[in-house]
Scaffold this motif. Structure first.
Motif, mmCIF file in Angstrom:
data_model
loop_
_atom_site.group_PDB
_atom_site.id
_atom_site.type_symbol
_atom_site.label_atom_id
_atom_site.label_comp_id
_atom_site.label_asym_id
_atom_site.label_seq_id
_atom_site.Cartn_x
_atom_site.Cartn_y
_atom_site.Cartn_z
ATOM 1 N N VAL A 104 0.860 -1.184 0.000
ATOM 2 C CA VAL A 104 0.000 0.000 0.000
ATOM 3 C C VAL A 104 0.894 1.231 0.000
ATOM 4 N N SER A 105 0.408 2.299 -0.614
ATOM 5 C CA SER A 105 1.196 3.526 -0.635
ATOM 6 C C SER A 105 0.287 4.723 -0.862
ATOM 7 N N GLY A 142 -4.501 10.038 -1.082
ATOM 8 C CA GLY A 142 -5.229 8.834 -0.706
ATOM 9 C C GLY A 142 -4.265 7.681 -0.554
ATOM 10 N N VAL A 143 -4.800 6.517 -0.208
ATOM 11 C CA VAL A 143 -3.981 5.305 -0.031
ATOM 12 C C VAL A 143 -4.496 4.227 -0.974
ATOM 13 N N GLY A 177 -2.197 5.006 7.326
ATOM 14 C CA GLY A 177 -3.646 4.954 7.485
ATOM 15 C C GLY A 177 -4.322 6.285 7.673
ATOM 16 N N GLN A 178 -3.583 7.315 8.117
ATOM 17 C CA GLN A 178 -4.209 8.619 8.322
ATOM 18 C C GLN A 178 -4.604 9.282 7.002
ATOM 19 N N TYR A 179 -4.090 8.763 5.889
ATOM 20 C CA TYR A 179 -4.411 9.344 4.586
ATOM 21 C C TYR A 179 -5.522 8.596 3.843
ATOM 22 N N GLU A 218 -8.295 2.090 -4.463
ATOM 23 C CA GLU A 218 -8.055 3.009 -3.360
ATOM 24 C C GLU A 218 -8.822 2.539 -2.132
ATOM 25 N N LEU A 219 -8.264 2.794 -0.956
ATOM 26 C CA LEU A 219 -8.929 2.447 0.291
ATOM 27 C C LEU A 219 -9.862 3.575 0.707
ATOM 28 N N PHE A 220 -11.065 3.196 1.150
ATOM 29 C CA PHE A 220 -12.046 4.178 1.627
ATOM 30 C C PHE A 220 -12.656 3.680 2.927
#
Length: 303
Positions: free
Chosen positions: A128-129, A141-142, A231-233, A293-295
């Protein structure tokens, strides 16, 4: 009229600030919790907040951090000199890892160094990045940049300074969209800039014991040594983008290996507390493929 215009502007500013900070005021929360369920996460029992067992979270972090430690073995000499039994265990693991990867190296350690992202992929099967979010005007975003993430997997961690109730966070909170509220009122400041950054670094260096680092400062940079610490992003879900991860609180147990605490992206604001360090991980709600993307829902982020 200039005077009226000034008063109106002041009133608008006060309203804006109230919207930003009203969630910190207990009377407002008591009156509005029932009708604001989607603003603040409401969980009657902490057990209902667990998507996966704490033991699974622990094992994932342990597995990942051990892999990072072994990959960085040549820089761990000062730590291992004080932990001879642990050194023997890691030497065995390193030998197994070298045989598994079949890597031939010419350096004196006989070890090939992978990037932290490569270590994560080799260990958990994904990376993840941070990158520009697919949502308009959402900023960073991540993303899952490589591999596949099964449902129920720890995919990221929420880094930052951990504050108990009533500990001073007001000035750090000004204009700060990265403060996460846990179910019990504990706050995690995941801002990597400004005063928040300085507080985290100060607390981290305060708690260092000789060669033993009790936390990871590298998440404050563009190249975190713990690649999960982004994770904060993770951005909020929307009508078009449903949540595919959720937050889960995790208290680091007392028997967590001291040599691996250097990869924990959290530090307690208070030095003398005896309680376990609070961490927050992000767990997948479904299978996530490469490029997604993670949401998540920001129900517990102070906003």
């Amino acid at each position: 009229v200039p005077g009226r215009d000034g008063a109106a502007a002041m009133l608008r500013e006060l309203r804006r600030r109230w919207r930003s900070y009203r969630y910190r005021f207990v009377p407002w929360l008591a009156l509005n919790l029932r009708r604001q369920r989607r603003t603040l996460r409401y969980v009657p029992e902490s057990s209902q907040d667990k998507i996966v067992a704490d033991e699974d979270v622990f094992e994932t972090l342990l597995k990942t951090f051990k892999a990072l430690f072994i990959n960085d073995f040549s820089r761990q000499a000062d730590i291992l000199a004080l932990l001879p039994e642990v050194k023997c265990q890691y030497l065995e693991l390193l030998t197994v890892e070298q045989k598994r990867s079949k890597v031939i190296s010419c350096n004196h350690q006989g070890q090939h160094l992978f990037t932290p992202e490569e270590v994560l992929f080799n260990t958990l099967g994904f990376t993840v990045s941070r990158d520009q979010s697919s949502l308009v005007s959402a900023g960073t975003g991540v993303f899952v940049t490589k591999g596949f993430v099964p449902k129920g997997t720890v995919v990221s961690m929420y880094p930052g300074t951990v504050y108990r109730k009533h500990e001073p966070i007001f000035f750090q909170s000004l204009g700060n969209p990265f403060i996460f509220r846990c179910i019990d009122g504990v706050l995690i400041d995941g801002n990597d800039k400004g005063l928040s950054r300085s507080v985290y670094r100060s607390c981290s260096r305060r708690d260092q014991l000789g060669p033993f680092q009790m936390s990871d400062e590298s998440w404050l940079t563009a190249c975190p040594q713990n690649p999960l610490a982004v994770g904060q992003y993770v951005n909020n879900c929307s009508n078009e983008k449903a949540a595919n991860v959720c937050y889960q609180e995790f208290d680091v147990p007392g028997h967590f290996p001291v040599e691996l605490k250097q990869y924990l992206p959290n530090i307690a604001y208070s030095h003398d507390i005896e309680s376990h360090l609070r961490c927050v991980v992000l767990v997948t709600l479904r299978d996530i493929k490469q490029g997604e993307e993670l949401f998540s829902n920001y129900y517990t982020v102070v906003s």
